[in-house]
Scaffold this motif. Structure first.
Motif, short mmCIF file in Angstrom:
data_model
loop_
_atom_site.label_atom_id
_atom_site.label_comp_id
_atom_site.label_asym_id
_atom_site.label_seq_id
_atom_site.Cartn_x
_atom_site.Cartn_y
_atom_site.Cartn_z
N ILE A 30 -20.26 -51.51 -31.70
CA ILE A 30 -20.48 -52.74 -30.93
C ILE A 30 -21.77 -52.60 -30.11
O ILE A 30 -22.59 -53.52 -30.05
N ALA A 31 -21.96 -51.42 -29.52
CA ALA A 31 -23.16 -51.20 -28.71
C ALA A 31 -24.42 -51.28 -29.57
O ALA A 31 -25.41 -51.92 -29.19
N ILE A 32 -24.39 -50.64 -30.75
CA ILE A 32 -25.56 -50.68 -31.64
C ILE A 32 -25.91 -52.12 -31.98
O ILE A 32 -27.08 -52.53 -31.92
N GLY A 33 -24.88 -52.91 -32.30
CA GLY A 33 -25.11 -54.31 -32.67
C GLY A 33 -25.66 -55.12 -31.51
O GLY A 33 -26.59 -55.91 -31.68
N ARG A 34 -25.09 -54.91 -30.32
CA ARG A 34 -25.52 -55.64 -29.13
C ARG A 34 -26.97 -55.28 -28.79
O ARG A 34 -27.77 -56.16 -28.46
N ARG A 70 -24.07 -52.50 -21.00
CA ARG A 70 -22.94 -52.95 -20.17
C ARG A 70 -22.28 -54.16 -20.80
O ARG A 70 -21.07 -54.28 -20.85
N SER A 71 -23.11 -55.06 -21.33
CA SER A 71 -22.55 -56.26 -21.95
C SER A 71 -21.75 -55.89 -23.21
O SER A 71 -20.70 -56.45 -23.47
N ALA A 72 -22.24 -54.90 -23.97
CA ALA A 72 -21.50 -54.45 -25.17
C ALA A 72 -20.14 -53.89 -24.77
O ALA A 72 -19.13 -54.13 -25.44
#
Ligand SMILES: *Cc1c(COP(=O)(O)O)cnc(C)c1O
Length: 398
Positions: free
Chosen positions: A311-315, A379-381
């Motif tokens: 999720i973080a990589i995508g965000r 943080r948003s991820a």
């Protein structure tokens, strides 16, 4: 992801070489070697064309050959294990410490004791059924991400068993353990100067050693195996692993500037740590013991699981921010699976790190504002991840 730290001085030095017309085998290589040896505190330094070339020649000079076994880390850049295969020797991977990502010295000792008493568990799966005695010749520790390994303990384990130690310090130029720079503990230390390393020559590498004969041998091997006394004779099988004069000129300036570069890199690390220290779901690098100093290669954070990382990589990607999965577990790469029969589960810590670590953009030239942007996206991820965990008990990658 990274950016070299170059100034007008490096450019001027390279141009001076170009104008001189002497582009290889000139006076700049010995000058670079001398400056580098002085910086790390080694007696001899031999410049070569890459960190991989440095590792290859160090293993030749250490006498590692077909039939030998070399203990090394499963969690590293693939070159640190490939160089063992170049010698037709066999790597014995020992799992890393989860907190530091470096070789776990207690596990190294356990593996050596197991092998010494005829147990075959530490060997690659395909060799466990064999009967041939496993002659461990060397240990090849890697100072991963610029964090020094506990070299006091590792050297004690190696010395007690007469093993050669070759340090892969490719990511860690200038890192210190007990006030001594890495690369100078073992018989040989290897460095790489690819543009994402703490200092660069474009492409390049260096071997350092206190052993004059080993240094002479590496000098011959990098230049086709020429005879030291009579360069028209080829005394041994050598390579073309020479560094160019332009690269050496750039390197000489980089060594002189390395302290300043590292100060800037450490400042970027602090900015990241300040912003991410209290973010749930992310772990920053483990603090170093007081006797150690890192030479930051990358800034790597750990997530709780691979889904959070995805999720973080995508965000990050959708915010235009690159990130990298460092490192894939070496024994699970196709070439190692084919040769040695490794399967997932053998190196739980290395595999966990491979699934949960993420390298964030990092360079000495990064501004506080860019660190802010990366951290905001992270943080948003993590908020999205938290929402997913609450919303659906069987998670799907978003
Ligand atoms: C970069 C690196 C190398 C190889 O260096 P090159 O100059 O790219 O050949 C070897 N080992 C480690 C751990 C590295 O990070």
């Amino acid at each position: 992801m990274s950016a070299p730290d170059l100034t007008g001085r490096e450019i001027a030095a390279a141009v001076r070489v170009l104008r001189s017309g002497r582009l290889s085998l000139g006076p700049t290589i010995p000058a670079f070697e001398k400056a580098f040896a002085k910086y790390v505190g080694a007696r001899h330094a031999v410049a070569v064309s890459s960190g991989t070339a440095a590792l290859h020649l160090a293993l030749v000079a250490a006498g590692v050959a077909e039939g030998d076994f070399v203990i090394t880390s499963p969690f590293s850049f693939v070159a640190s294990a490939n160089c063992i295969l170049f010698r037709r020797a066999t790597p014995i991977f020992v799992d890393v410490d989860l907190a530091t990502a470096n070789l776990d010295v207690r596990r190294v000792e356990q593996a050596l004791d197991d092998l010494a008493t005829g147990k075959r568990g530490p060997l690659p799966p395909r060799l466990r059924r064999g009967r041939r005695e496993a002659r461990v010749k060397a240990v090849l520790p890697v100072h991963v991400f610029g964090r020094p390994i506990d070299m006091t303990s590792l050297m004690a384990v190696a010395r007690a068993r007469d093993l050669v130690v070759i340090e892969d310090a490719c990511e860690a130029v200038g890192a210190e353990w007990n006030g001594r720079r890495v690369g100078t503990f073992g018989e040989m230390g290897c460095f790489g100067f690819y543009p994402n390393k703490p200092m660069t020559t474009g492409e390049g590498g260096m071997i350092v050693t206190g052993d004059e004969a080993a240094a002479m041998l590496c000098r011959s091997l990098r230049n086709q195996g020429r005879d030291d006394a009579d360069p028209s004779r080829f005394a041994r099988l050598g390579y073309n692993y020479r560094l160019s004069e332009m690269a050496a000129a750039i390197g000489t300036v980089q060594v002189a500037r390395l302290g300043a570069i590292q100060t800037k890199r450490a400042r970027v690390v602090r900015w990241y740590e300040e912003r991410l220290a209290n973010v749930a779901g992310i772990t920053c690098p483990e603090p170093l013991p007081s006797c150690a100093r890192a030479s930051w290669f990358t800034f790597v954070v750990h997530f709780e699981d691979s889904l959070a990382r995805e999720i973080a990589i995508g965000r990050l990607r959708s915010a235009g921010i690159p990130s990298r999965v460092y490192f894939p577990t070496i024994p699970l790469q196709p070439i190692y699976v084919e040769r040695f029969g490794y399967r997932p589960g053998e190196f739980p810590n290395a595999e966990r790190l491979s699934q949960t670590c993420l390298a964030l953009p990092f360079s000495s030239r990064m501004s506080e504002g860019s660190v802010d942007r990366v951290c905001a996206a992270l943080r948003s991820a993590l908020r999205r991840r938290a929402a997913k965990v609450v919303g659906s008990p069987s998670p799907h990658v978003g």
